[in-house]
Design a protein around this motif. Sequence first.
Motif, short mmCIF file in Angstrom:
data_model
loop_
_atom_site.label_atom_id
_atom_site.label_comp_id
_atom_site.label_asym_id
_atom_site.label_seq_id
_atom_site.Cartn_x
_atom_site.Cartn_y
_atom_site.Cartn_z
N ASN A 189 0.74 -1.24 -0.05
CA ASN A 189 -0.05 -0.05 -0.13
C ASN A 189 0.88 1.27 0.00
O ASN A 189 0.52 2.26 -0.72
CB ASN A 189 -0.88 -0.02 1.36
CG ASN A 189 -1.91 -1.18 1.15
OD1 ASN A 189 -1.83 -1.67 0.34
ND2 ASN A 189 -2.59 -1.36 2.34
N GLU B 248 0.88 4.58 -2.50
CA GLU B 248 0.66 6.18 -2.04
C GLU B 248 1.50 6.99 -2.65
O GLU B 248 1.51 8.15 -2.97
CB GLU B 248 1.33 6.25 -0.31
CG GLU B 248 0.31 5.42 0.46
CD GLU B 248 0.97 5.54 1.91
OE1 GLU B 248 2.39 5.80 2.14
OE2 GLU B 248 0.24 5.32 2.95
N ASP C 184 -3.45 9.18 -4.77
CA ASP C 184 -3.58 10.01 -3.68
C ASP C 184 -4.45 8.97 -2.76
O ASP C 184 -5.74 9.12 -2.52
CB ASP C 184 -4.55 11.25 -3.76
CG ASP C 184 -4.93 12.16 -2.56
OD1 ASP C 184 -4.42 11.78 -1.46
OD2 ASP C 184 -6.08 12.83 -2.59
N THR C 185 -3.61 8.07 -1.81
CA THR C 185 -4.25 7.21 -1.12
C THR C 185 -3.39 7.09 0.10
O THR C 185 -2.35 7.59 0.23
CB THR C 185 -4.63 5.79 -1.77
OG1 THR C 185 -5.42 4.93 -0.92
CG2 THR C 185 -3.33 5.29 -2.21
N THR C 186 -3.77 6.19 1.12
CA THR C 186 -3.09 6.04 2.14
C THR C 186 -3.08 4.55 2.61
O THR C 186 -4.26 3.94 2.31
CB THR C 186 -3.59 6.90 3.68
OG1 THR C 186 -4.84 6.20 3.86
CG2 THR C 186 -3.44 8.23 3.12
N TRP D 162 -6.34 4.10 4.82
CA TRP D 162 -7.35 3.81 4.19
C TRP D 162 -7.74 2.46 3.53
O TRP D 162 -8.70 1.81 3.59
CB TRP D 162 -7.55 4.97 3.03
CG TRP D 162 -8.97 4.97 2.32
CD1 TRP D 162 -10.17 6.09 2.73
CD2 TRP D 162 -9.56 4.27 1.32
NE1 TRP D 162 -11.09 5.84 2.05
CE2 TRP D 162 -11.10 4.89 1.00
CE3 TRP D 162 -9.13 3.23 0.57
CZ2 TRP D 162 -11.81 4.25 -0.01
CZ3 TRP D 162 -10.15 2.61 -0.59
CH2 TRP D 162 -11.38 3.19 -0.82
N ILE D 163 -6.66 2.02 2.83
CA ILE D 163 -6.99 0.58 2.04
C ILE D 163 -7.01 -0.44 3.03
O ILE D 163 -8.02 -1.15 2.55
CB ILE D 163 -5.91 0.65 1.20
CG1 ILE D 163 -5.12 1.65 -0.12
CG2 ILE D 163 -5.80 -0.80 0.53
CD1 ILE D 163 -3.86 1.51 -0.50
N ARG E 185 -7.53 5.79 -8.11
CA ARG E 185 -7.33 5.39 -6.78
C ARG E 185 -8.46 4.48 -6.29
O ARG E 185 -8.37 3.60 -5.42
CB ARG E 185 -7.12 6.43 -5.59
CG ARG E 185 -8.29 7.20 -5.59
CD ARG E 185 -8.11 8.33 -4.45
NE ARG E 185 -9.47 8.98 -3.96
CZ ARG E 185 -9.62 9.82 -3.04
NH1 ARG E 185 -8.32 10.33 -2.17
NH2 ARG E 185 -10.60 10.57 -2.72
N VAL F 264 -6.01 0.38 -6.26
CA VAL F 264 -5.44 -0.25 -4.99
C VAL F 264 -6.19 -1.74 -4.68
O VAL F 264 -5.67 -2.47 -3.70
CB VAL F 264 -5.80 0.58 -3.82
CG1 VAL F 264 -5.26 2.07 -3.98
CG2 VAL F 264 -7.20 0.65 -3.49
#
Length: 335
Positions: A21, A25, A29-31, A34-35, A153, A157
């Motif tokens: 993950n 990033e 634009d993710t974290t 969040w995933i 995103r 993911v």
Amino acid sequence: MTVPVGILATGQNFGERLVTNHDLEAIVDTTDDWIVQRTGIRQRYWVEEGTGASDLAVPALMAALDEAGLTPDDLDAIIVTTVTPDTMFPATACRIQQKIGAANCYGFDLSAACSGFIYGVTVGAGLMSDPAMRYVAVVGVDVMSTIIDKTDRATCVLFGDGAGVAILGRVEPGYGVLDSYHRINGQGGDDLIMPAGGSKLPTSAATVAARQHYVHQNGGEVFKHAIEGMADACRAVLNRNDLTPEDIDLVVPHQANVRIINGAAQRLQIPLERVAINIENHGNTTSATIPSALHQARQAGRVKDGDKLILTSFGAGYTYGSVLMQWGGALNGRA
Ligand code: UT7
């Protein structure tokens, strides 16, 4: 099922590139948080460029044949379940046949997205009502990294690349596939789709510019229907066979989102100790989720002879269903 047919052996293989993950990033634009919270996925494996479905499938198939004590020439059919074939045609089954040198079989590709593997088991068991058919390979393989939009995103993911294989053969009465319940519901057809590249919308510069050659998903709709669909399909085989959830030793569900798996298990009142989950390490590998989760459950000693299993799935189409089986009873070439 009049002819008892079961799974004699399993195999798996994944893309060679580990993608965490945190790696994602760096590209969208993710974290990681969040995933993990929204899906349960921590990492997935993607292939290196140029690896097709047949390349990914062959090591899994050879490992499964090895476990079964068979050679490629023993196969009577190869059923490949995939939404990412090497090419639209010819069938990836033919590519795999050529690569392993299986001289005595026929085969075809089956398109049922995430439900491909369980449909393949049912179809393969059906083919074996012909007494001349002794061994059928069901190959669930998907190279999702080649059809996801790595700038989106909401989808990129979720998916990983993998192959999972089951070798079907005859088993003693009372073992093997006991029942299958499958349904399709085309009303959900646009909720999970690769819009371009087929006859309806052939690939063109315009479709590529509009990114229509990638997976598009209405995640919320699919999420809701997936829980209902898998729970309903499991209940159907339980009811038809006078079984209760307590009779089931292991449920092997499609791995799209750990919250979907939890939701379906809750509806069925099956504790998570009796559910196979591997999404954390592999993401959603589409057709490969169930055979690889089954393979890993076997490796972990969670599947014993005589155990009752339900394999269940929900995917694009919509396609969904369940297969009830009693593990073991292999005839070891006696039939
Ligand atoms: O295998 C075939 C079947 N497929 C499935 O079963 C998948 C089913 N669907 C799902 O698993 C979930 O719907 C998803 C994981 C795809 C999405 O989870 P969700 O809880 O339904 O999130 P959402 O789509 O409602 O999005 C919530 C928020 C949105 O932001 P706003 O509009 O609330 O500001 C999204 O933009 O989360 C945002 N978001 C993200 N944030 C960080 C969506 N993707 C990401 C991301 N990182 N990767």
